[in-house]
Design a protein around this motif. Structure first.
Motif, PDB file in Angstrom:
ATOM      1  N   GLU A  56       3.222  -3.734  -5.499  1.00  0.00           N
ATOM      2  CA  GLU A  56       3.126  -3.075  -4.401  1.00  0.00           C
ATOM      3  C   GLU A  56       1.829  -2.469  -4.211  1.00  0.00           C
ATOM      4  O   GLU A  56       1.283  -2.471  -2.971  1.00  0.00           O
ATOM      5  N   VAL A  65       4.412  -3.140   8.009  1.00  0.00           N
ATOM      6  CA  VAL A  65       4.418  -3.490   6.571  1.00  0.00           C
ATOM      7  C   VAL A  65       3.123  -3.101   5.713  1.00  0.00           C
ATOM      8  O   VAL A  65       3.190  -2.730   4.605  1.00  0.00           O
ATOM      9  N   ARG A 120      10.470  -7.725   4.801  1.00  0.00           N
ATOM     10  CA  ARG A 120       9.160  -6.855   3.887  1.00  0.00           C
ATOM     11  C   ARG A 120       8.645  -8.011   2.955  1.00  0.00           C
ATOM     12  O   ARG A 120       7.544  -8.224   2.929  1.00  0.00           O
ATOM     13  N   GLU A 169       5.033  -9.682   3.281  1.00  0.00           N
ATOM     14  CA  GLU A 169       3.999  -9.688   2.307  1.00  0.00           C
ATOM     15  C   GLU A 169       3.934 -11.212   1.366  1.00  0.00           C
ATOM     16  O   GLU A 169       2.618 -11.294   0.907  1.00  0.00           O
ATOM     17  N   VAL A 201      11.460  -1.200   7.749  1.00  0.00           N
ATOM     18  CA  VAL A 201      11.404  -2.712   7.804  1.00  0.00           C
ATOM     19  C   VAL A 201      12.390  -3.144   6.657  1.00  0.00           C
ATOM     20  O   VAL A 201      12.440  -2.624   5.598  1.00  0.00           O
TER      21      VAL A 201
END
Length: 340
Positions: free
Chosen positions: A134, A30, A42, A46, A37
């Motif tokens: 992200e 990740v 994920r 995260e 993944v």
């Protein structure tokens, strides 16, 4: 304003993996932006990385040659006179910088951030457009500070930003045109959701409403900060049954399109139509006629963003995490008193 709380350095991949119920290898995938993944896994990993404030191991100082770039400057594509002014301000600081466009969505965020670190970057400056969550998290994990210059949306509290007093600029444009006797004043704007566009429109609207002449919906034309949008929007406004006598455009580029639209319809600027731009780039100075505009200090914006980025890279607190530089009216020959 105080610097954001420093992230804990004791968190390990094993701790995050245990909390997420996955293997250390999965957490590592990740972090590295690997595609193998599952989406739910994920997202869970995260979220836990953020909760644990994981930053990984402190990277060793990069040994630099004099030519090694220290700052990554992300600019909107295509380049305009606006973005070149900010670029020149960043270059004024005297440290090597690489100017590029925002990362392609096909590039994994983790890989992109690691490549910046490997290339010796110490911080990232993003102009106008905003990185997705992200990519922002990838910069956090890579320990690369981010500074938003003239951000299109209100930046998150922990991201340093440098902007301009857009609302005050909109009011200044309105007061100038009202002082010349204009009451039918239109707005050629940028993207409807862009924070700086909304601030300019709200400043204009506040002044016009106080003067008793709020713009009707047909007088507000959102779009892009481009010459092409100014040309199209200007033509639409000037062919209304009751066209405006003055137009405030949200950028010099779009104001130049308005002037071209007026010329194509046989309207003289400023005799038949007054036009005000925003930015005070070379487009305004070389316009025919030279353009009245709201100056935002783009070059100084670049300098402040670069100094802030370098201070953050050195683990120092900037003087302020969110800075707004003053705008000012610059009167040239594209505006004149209302005739008759």
């Amino acid at each position: 304003m105080a610097a954001p709380t420093q992230q804990r350095r004791s968190t390990t991949l094993a701790m995050v993996a245990e909390s997420a119920g996955v293997s250390v290898a999965t957490v590592s995938r990740v972090l590295n932006g690997r595609a193998d993944v599952g989406a739910a896994t994920r997202e869970r990993v995260e979220r836990l990385l953020r909760q644990h404030e994981y930053r990984g191991r402190k990277r060793a100082p990069v040994r630099r040659s004099p030519a090694t770039a220290r700052l990554e400057l992300l600019l909107p594509d295509p380049l305009t006179a606006y973005s070149i002014e900010i670029l020149n301000g960043v270059r004024d600081i005297g440290v090597p910088v690489v100017a590029g466009v925002f990362p392609d969505a096909s590039i994994p965020p983790g890989l992109w951030a690691r490549d910046l670190v490997a290339a010796g970057r110490e911080a990232v400056i993003a102009v106008v457009a905003d990185l997705t969550d992200e990519y922002y998290q990838a910069l956090v994990r890579a320990e690369l500070p981010l500074v938003a210059a003239d951000p299109g949306t209100v930046p998150r509290p922990e991201v340093a930003s440098v902007g301009a007093t857009n609302f005050a600029g909109g009011m200044a444009a309105a007061h100038h045109l009202l002082g010349l006797g204009h009451r039918r004043i239109a707005y050629v704007g940028g993207p409807p959701r862009a924070a700086h566009n909304q601030a300019r429109l709200h400043g204009l609207r506040a002044a016009l409403e106080a003067a008793g002449c709020p713009p009707p919906p047909s007088y507000v034309k959102p779009g892009t900060f481009t010459h092409e949008h100014g040309l199209v929007a200007g033509s639409a406004l000037l062919t209304l049954p009751e066209p405006p006598t003055a137009i405030f455009a949200a950028s010099d580029e779009s104001a130049s399109g308005v002037i071209e639209a007026a010329r194509g319809l046989g309207r003289r600027v400023p005799e038949d139509l007054s036009v005000v731009g925003f930015d005070d780039t070379q487009v305004a100075r070389f316009s025919s006629p030279p353009m009245t505009t709201i100056r935002q200090p783009l070059r100084e914006m670049g300098r402040v963003a670069a100094r802030t980025a370098l201070r953050l890279a050195a683990d120092e607190s900037p003087d302020s995490f969110h800075i707004e530089l003053a705008t000012e009216l610059v009167v040239r020959r594209s505006t004149a008193p209302l005739r008759g």
